[in-house]
Design a protein around this motif. Structure first.
Motif, short mmCIF file in Angstrom:
data_model
loop_
_atom_site.label_atom_id
_atom_site.label_comp_id
_atom_site.label_asym_id
_atom_site.label_seq_id
_atom_site.Cartn_x
_atom_site.Cartn_y
_atom_site.Cartn_z
N PRO A 107 0.81 -1.22 0.00
CA PRO A 107 0.00 0.00 0.00
C PRO A 107 0.84 1.27 0.00
O PRO A 107 1.93 1.32 0.58
N LEU A 108 0.32 2.28 -0.66
CA LEU A 108 0.93 3.61 -0.72
C LEU A 108 -0.18 4.64 -0.59
O LEU A 108 -1.02 4.76 -1.48
N VAL A 109 -0.19 5.37 0.51
CA VAL A 109 -1.22 6.38 0.78
C VAL A 109 -0.75 7.74 0.27
O VAL A 109 0.40 8.15 0.51
N LEU A 110 -1.62 8.45 -0.43
CA LEU A 110 -1.31 9.77 -1.00
C LEU A 110 -2.20 10.82 -0.35
O LEU A 110 -3.43 10.67 -0.31
N LEU A 111 -1.58 11.91 0.13
CA LEU A 111 -2.32 13.00 0.78
C LEU A 111 -2.02 14.30 0.04
O LEU A 111 -0.86 14.73 -0.05
N HIS A 112 -3.05 14.92 -0.48
CA HIS A 112 -2.95 16.05 -1.40
C HIS A 112 -2.70 17.39 -0.71
O HIS A 112 -2.77 17.52 0.51
N GLY A 113 -2.47 18.42 -1.52
CA GLY A 113 -2.34 19.78 -1.03
C GLY A 113 -3.70 20.42 -0.79
O GLY A 113 -4.73 19.96 -1.31
N ALA A 114 -3.71 21.49 -0.02
CA ALA A 114 -4.95 22.20 0.29
C ALA A 114 -5.62 22.69 -1.00
O ALA A 114 -4.96 23.25 -1.87
N LEU A 115 -6.93 22.45 -1.09
CA LEU A 115 -7.78 22.85 -2.21
C LEU A 115 -7.48 22.08 -3.49
O LEU A 115 -8.13 22.32 -4.51
N PHE A 116 -6.53 21.15 -3.46
CA PHE A 116 -6.17 20.42 -4.68
C PHE A 116 -6.99 19.15 -4.84
O PHE A 116 -7.29 18.73 -5.96
N SER A 117 -7.30 18.48 -3.74
CA SER A 117 -7.98 17.18 -3.72
C SER A 117 -7.09 16.09 -4.29
O SER A 117 -6.01 16.35 -4.87
N SER A 118 -7.55 14.87 -4.18
CA SER A 118 -6.78 13.72 -4.65
C SER A 118 -6.59 13.69 -6.16
O SER A 118 -5.73 12.96 -6.66
N THR A 119 -7.37 14.46 -6.89
CA THR A 119 -7.20 14.44 -8.35
C THR A 119 -5.86 15.01 -8.77
O THR A 119 -5.43 14.80 -9.92
N MET A 120 -5.15 15.69 -7.87
CA MET A 120 -3.86 16.31 -8.22
C MET A 120 -2.78 15.29 -8.59
O MET A 120 -1.77 15.64 -9.19
N TRP A 121 -2.99 14.02 -8.24
CA TRP A 121 -1.96 13.00 -8.46
C TRP A 121 -1.98 12.41 -9.87
O TRP A 121 -1.25 11.45 -10.13
N TYR A 122 -2.77 12.97 -10.78
CA TYR A 122 -2.87 12.36 -12.11
C TYR A 122 -1.54 12.29 -12.86
O TYR A 122 -1.34 11.35 -13.64
N PRO A 123 -0.54 13.19 -12.64
CA PRO A 123 0.72 13.02 -13.37
C PRO A 123 1.64 11.95 -12.76
O PRO A 123 2.68 11.64 -13.34
N ASN A 124 1.27 11.43 -11.61
CA ASN A 124 2.16 10.54 -10.85
C ASN A 124 1.65 9.11 -10.75
O ASN A 124 2.42 8.17 -10.53
N ILE A 125 0.34 8.96 -10.88
CA ILE A 125 -0.30 7.72 -10.47
C ILE A 125 0.05 6.53 -11.36
O ILE A 125 0.10 5.38 -10.88
N ALA A 126 0.34 6.75 -12.63
CA ALA A 126 0.67 5.63 -13.50
C ALA A 126 1.97 4.96 -13.07
O ALA A 126 2.05 3.72 -12.99
N ASP A 127 2.99 5.77 -12.76
CA ASP A 127 4.27 5.21 -12.34
C ASP A 127 4.15 4.55 -10.97
O ASP A 127 4.64 3.43 -10.77
#
Length: 294
Positions: free
Chosen positions: A57-77
């Motif tokens: 498991p790898l938990v991702l916590l986003h920046g303020a006002l960004f939400s979890s959708t901000m990880w789209y450039p990273n999630i494939a790798d």
């Protein structure tokens, strides 16, 4: 774990618009995902999960006002090797639904404990950017037995207080052109947000929701951790800071972190500012994977 969507309290027009922009941004997600809610004592927490279900498991916590959708450039790798759980931080503008949020540092750690318990995660790697980096440090200090390792990206305060400029631009977000001015200040001429994501960020700012606007308090966030707290860190940590960081001096943050946090790996990322994972995704993605592989 509750896989159904809970009953969402009635949303005003700004909330409905925000949910629409969130879904539009989520369409940028380049790999298969599933979204669901988990119950916590503080409300329903929205999660975007990707990657092999039997992977670590790898938990991702986003920046303020960004939400979890901000990880789209990273999630494939990252999702190729890990089961990623992008968690919408409760109390921020996103799809999580707070019901009893006190906003204290201890309360936020308890919230994450509830999330991990309900996801069936005994121990996890964690990545947090900005507000998410602050949450990550807070959690690994309070529940080190649940954290395998942590990557902290451009954390909100944590090692150094914000410049006054941060508050000037942040308080001006709701003014005409405030969002554009904030993004320009934060990112300079380097990298603008993808237009769909910028639309979501703007909608988050304009979404007036008291339950998702936690008031600052003495034992809440933002927060600069004490020397004693930082010296007590027990898990491996990677800290990445952008060379063009404007919210505080990145060199001072790097020096303090390096001097106090046992065994920390810390570096300045070239040609990046505060949002390092979106500004230099190729480098950050691979640097994170090298750290996690140790």
């Amino acid at each position: 774990m509750s896989n159904h969507s809970p009953i969402i309290p009635p949303l005003h027009d700004s909330g409905i618009h925000y949910y629409q922009t969130y879904d539009e941004s989520l369409a940028l997600w380049p790999v298969d995902s599933e979204t669901f809610y988990v119950s916590t004592r503080f409300g329903q927490t929205h999660v975007i999960a990707s990657g092999p279900k039997d992977a670590p498991p790898l938990v991702l916590l986003h920046g303020a006002l960004f939400s979890s959708t901000m990880w789209y450039p990273n999630i494939a790798d990252w999702g190729a090797q890990y089961r990623t759980y992008a968690i919408d931080i409760i109390g921020d503008k996103n799809k999580s639904i707070p019901t009893d949020l006190h906003g204290t540092r201890a309360g936020y750690a308890d919230w994450l404990l509830d999330v991990l318990d309900n996801l069936g995660i005994e121990k996890t790697h964690m990545i947090g950017l900005s507000l998410g980096g602050l949450h990550t440090m807070n959690f690994l200090l309070r529940a080190p037995e649940r954290v395998e390792s942590a990557i902290i990206l451009s954390p909100a305060e944590t090692f150094q207080p914000f410049y006054q400029d941060f508050y000037t631009y942040a308080f001006g977000l709701v003014q005409p052109n405030g969002v554009e001015n904030f993004i320009k200040w934060m990112m300079g001429d380097r990298n603008g947000f993808y237009p769909i994501f910028a639309k979501q960020y703007h909608a988050a700012v304009m979404w007036n929701d008291e339950a998702r606007s936690v008031k600052p308090q003495a034992d809440g966030f933002p927060y600069v951790f004490t020397d004693d707290e930082l010296q007590s860190v027990q898990v491996p940590v990677l800290l990445l800071l952008g060379e063009h960081e404007v919210m505080y001096d990145p060199q001072s943050a790097l020096l303090r972190a390096s001097a106090l946090v046992p065994g920390i790996e810390a570096e300045i990322v070239k040609n990046a500012g505060h949002v390092v994972s979106m500004e230099q995704p190729e480098y950050v993605n691979q640097r994170v994977l090298r750290f996690l592989a140790k």
